[in-house]
Scaffold this motif. Structure first.
Motif, PDB file in Angstrom:
ATOM      1  N   VAL A 139      -3.576   1.379  14.292  1.00 30.64           N
ATOM      2  CA  VAL A 139      -2.739   1.768  13.159  1.00 30.64           C
ATOM      3  C   VAL A 139      -3.108   3.183  12.727  1.00 30.64           C
ATOM      4  N   ALA A 140      -2.110   3.937  12.263  1.00 35.55           N
ATOM      5  CA  ALA A 140      -2.325   5.248  11.659  1.00 35.55           C
ATOM      6  C   ALA A 140      -1.652   5.227  10.300  1.00 35.55           C
ATOM      7  N   VAL A 141      -2.342   5.737   9.294  1.00 33.43           N
ATOM      8  CA  VAL A 141      -1.803   5.696   7.938  1.00 33.43           C
ATOM      9  C   VAL A 141      -1.749   7.106   7.374  1.00 33.43           C
ATOM     10  N   ILE A 161      -6.818  -8.722   7.502  1.00 29.32           N
ATOM     11  CA  ILE A 161      -7.871  -9.038   8.469  1.00 29.32           C
ATOM     12  C   ILE A 161      -7.661  -8.277   9.763  1.00 29.32           C
ATOM     13  N   TYR A 162      -8.568  -8.446  10.682  1.00 29.20           N
ATOM     14  CA  TYR A 162      -8.579  -7.852  12.015  1.00 29.20           C
ATOM     15  C   TYR A 162      -8.970  -6.384  11.946  1.00 29.20           C
ATOM     16  N   THR A 163      -8.032  -5.499  11.718  1.00 30.04           N
ATOM     17  CA  THR A 163      -8.333  -4.074  11.623  1.00 30.04           C
ATOM     18  C   THR A 163      -7.204  -3.422  10.853  1.00 30.04           C
ATOM     19  N   GLY A 164      -7.325  -2.157  10.588  1.00 28.10           N
ATOM     20  CA  GLY A 164      -6.275  -1.500   9.831  1.00 28.10           C
ATOM     21  C   GLY A 164      -6.589  -0.049   9.556  1.00 28.10           C
ATOM     22  N   GLY A 165      -5.959   0.458   8.513  1.00 26.87           N
ATOM     23  CA  GLY A 165      -6.146   1.839   8.122  1.00 26.87           C
ATOM     24  C   GLY A 165      -5.980   1.990   6.631  1.00 26.87           C
ATOM     25  N   TYR A 166      -6.423   3.130   6.124  1.00 26.91           N
ATOM     26  CA  TYR A 166      -6.368   3.376   4.679  1.00 26.91           C
ATOM     27  C   TYR A 166      -6.175   4.861   4.441  1.00 26.91           C
ATOM     28  N   ASP A 167      -5.308   5.195   3.507  1.00 33.52           N
ATOM     29  CA  ASP A 167      -5.114   6.579   3.100  1.00 33.52           C
ATOM     30  C   ASP A 167      -4.566   6.586   1.686  1.00 33.52           C
ATOM     31  N   ALA A 168      -5.260   7.249   0.786  1.00 33.10           N
ATOM     32  CA  ALA A 168      -4.843   7.371  -0.611  1.00 33.10           C
ATOM     33  C   ALA A 168      -4.615   5.999  -1.233  1.00 33.10           C
ATOM     34  N   ASP A 169      -3.374   5.616  -1.460  1.00 35.70           N
ATOM     35  CA  ASP A 169      -3.088   4.368  -2.162  1.00 35.70           C
ATOM     36  C   ASP A 169      -2.476   3.303  -1.258  1.00 35.70           C
ATOM     37  N   VAL A 177      -3.052  -0.511   5.353  1.00 37.06           N
ATOM     38  CA  VAL A 177      -2.215  -1.170   6.343  1.00 37.06           C
ATOM     39  C   VAL A 177      -3.132  -2.029   7.201  1.00 37.06           C
ATOM     40  N   ALA A 178      -2.821  -3.309   7.330  1.00 39.16           N
ATOM     41  CA  ALA A 178      -3.681  -4.238   8.069  1.00 39.16           C
ATOM     42  C   ALA A 178      -2.927  -4.865   9.221  1.00 39.16           C
ATOM     43  N   LEU A 179      -3.606  -4.971  10.354  1.00 33.10           N
ATOM     44  CA  LEU A 179      -3.047  -5.607  11.534  1.00 33.10           C
ATOM     45  C   LEU A 179      -3.634  -6.996  11.662  1.00 33.10           C
ATOM     46  N   ASP A 180      -2.793  -7.971  11.935  1.00 32.47           N
ATOM     47  CA  ASP A 180      -3.249  -9.354  12.073  1.00 32.47           C
ATOM     48  C   ASP A 180      -2.681  -9.913  13.366  1.00 32.47           C
ATOM     49  N   SER A 181      -3.564 -10.149  14.332  1.00 38.92           N
ATOM     50  CA  SER A 181      -3.133 -10.694  15.620  1.00 38.92           C
ATOM     51  C   SER A 181      -3.417 -12.180  15.733  1.00 38.92           C
ATOM     52  N   SER A 182      -3.700 -12.837  14.634  1.00 37.87           N
ATOM     53  CA  SER A 182      -4.097 -14.244  14.707  1.00 37.87           C
ATOM     54  C   SER A 182      -2.926 -15.170  15.008  1.00 37.87           C
ATOM     55  N   ASP A 183      -1.707 -14.705  14.792  1.00 40.01           N
ATOM     56  CA  ASP A 183      -0.529 -15.523  15.077  1.00 40.01           C
ATOM     57  C   ASP A 183       0.041 -15.112  16.431  1.00 40.01           C
ATOM     58  N   ASP A 184      -0.442 -15.747  17.511  1.00 39.11           N
ATOM     59  CA  ASP A 184      -0.044 -15.355  18.862  1.00 39.11           C
ATOM     60  C   ASP A 184       1.443 -15.539  19.130  1.00 39.11           C
ATOM     61  N   THR A 185       2.086 -16.469  18.447  1.00 34.48           N
ATOM     62  CA  THR A 185       3.507 -16.690  18.711  1.00 34.48           C
ATOM     63  C   THR A 185       4.352 -15.542  18.190  1.00 34.48           C
ATOM     64  N   MET A 186       3.824 -14.793  17.237  1.00 30.16           N
ATOM     65  CA  MET A 186       4.573 -13.653  16.726  1.00 30.16           C
ATOM     66  C   MET A 186       4.088 -12.348  17.328  1.00 30.16           C
ATOM     67  N   GLY A 187       3.024 -12.398  18.119  1.00 19.58           N
ATOM     68  CA  GLY A 187       2.500 -11.162  18.689  1.00 19.58           C
ATOM     69  C   GLY A 187       1.797 -10.305  17.654  1.00 19.58           C
ATOM     70  N   GLY A 188       1.527 -10.838  16.489  1.00 18.22           N
ATOM     71  CA  GLY A 188       0.845 -10.082  15.448  1.00 18.22           C
ATOM     72  C   GLY A 188       1.797  -9.563  14.395  1.00 18.22           C
ATOM     73  N   ILE A 189       1.249  -9.320  13.221  1.00 19.35           N
ATOM     74  CA  ILE A 189       2.053  -8.791  12.120  1.00 19.35           C
ATOM     75  C   ILE A 189       1.300  -7.645  11.443  1.00 19.35           C
ATOM     76  N   VAL A 190       2.031  -6.865  10.682  1.00 16.37           N
ATOM     77  CA  VAL A 190       1.471  -5.752   9.917  1.00 16.37           C
ATOM     78  C   VAL A 190       1.719  -6.042   8.446  1.00 16.37           C
ATOM     79  N   ARG A 191       0.678  -5.890   7.645  1.00 20.67           N
ATOM     80  CA  ARG A 191       0.829  -6.057   6.194  1.00 20.67           C
ATOM     81  C   ARG A 191       0.515  -4.725   5.525  1.00 20.67           C
TER      82      ARG A 191
END
Length: 198
Positions: A184-186, A129-137, A140-154
């Motif tokens: 994000v850059a992929v 969710i939120y935003t991300g990037g895509y390249d080939a296979d 990468v997604a950015l998720d800022s919904s967890d404010d206590t962690m400052g966001g995570i990358v999946r």
């Protein structure tokens, strides 16, 4: 997009402008517009065959994604998908690679197969969710919904026809502040996320 051309989205005027390289400068060629879709041109991706355009006007927008094909020196709409979910913002980020298109929305990353020249949805990745990037296979997604962690990358990798979660990343030195992942850059060999904060 092919070398020598540039696509510029202008969502306030609901259009995407196409420029062609002419020596050291770019000259106006044509534009793709849709006066019926607010925010048309919010995001744009192009390759040698397709142009993918996102239409998201505000946080209240359901959003839509529009697929265009090159035709006789111009562009013709081949397909469109409109989210049926209020406030979903489908198309706030769009990406193309071969016969795959990815459009980000509040409810996740929507993955489309373009092999038939249409937007055939094959997967929605709700964790992307939120935003991300895509390249080939790789998605990468950015998720800022967890404010206590400052966001995570999946990180999701393609396995045959669908994508599966490969890794979840969070900064080791996070603090409980309102910093969040913002970009994000992929690349096939390297994935990187930009972090906004103090």
């Amino acid at each position: 997009h092919p070398p020598g051309e540039l696509f510029v989205g202008e969502r306030e005027r609901r259009r995407v402008i196409h420029y062609i390289a002419a020596g050291q400068t770019y000259s106006y060629d044509t534009e793709i517009s849709d006066s019926t879709r607010e925010g048309f041109g919010r995001a744009v991706a192009a390759d040698s065959q397709y142009i993918l355009i996102g239409a998201v006007d505000s946080n209240l927008s359901e959003g839509s994604v529009h697929l265009y094909v090159r035709s006789g020196g111009g562009f013709m709409e081949a397909d469109a998908v409109v989210s049926m979910v209020d406030n979903n913002q489908l198309g706030r980020e769009v990406f193309l690679d071969g016969d795959t298109a990815v459009a980000f929305a509040v409810d996740g990353a929507h993955v489309y197969d373009l092999s038939a020249g249409t937007l055939a949805e094959v997967q929605v990745i709700p964790e992307a969710i939120y935003t991300g990037g895509y390249d080939a296979d790789t998605i990468v997604a950015l998720d800022s919904s967890d404010d206590t962690m400052g966001g995570i990358v999946r990180v999701f990798r393609r396995s045959t026809d669908t994508f599966a979660l490969e890794a979840t990343l969070a900064a080791a030195d996070f603090e409980e502040i309102n910093s969040f992942l913002d970009a994000v850059a992929v690349d096939e060999a390297l994935d990187a996320a930009g972090i906004e904060g103090d």
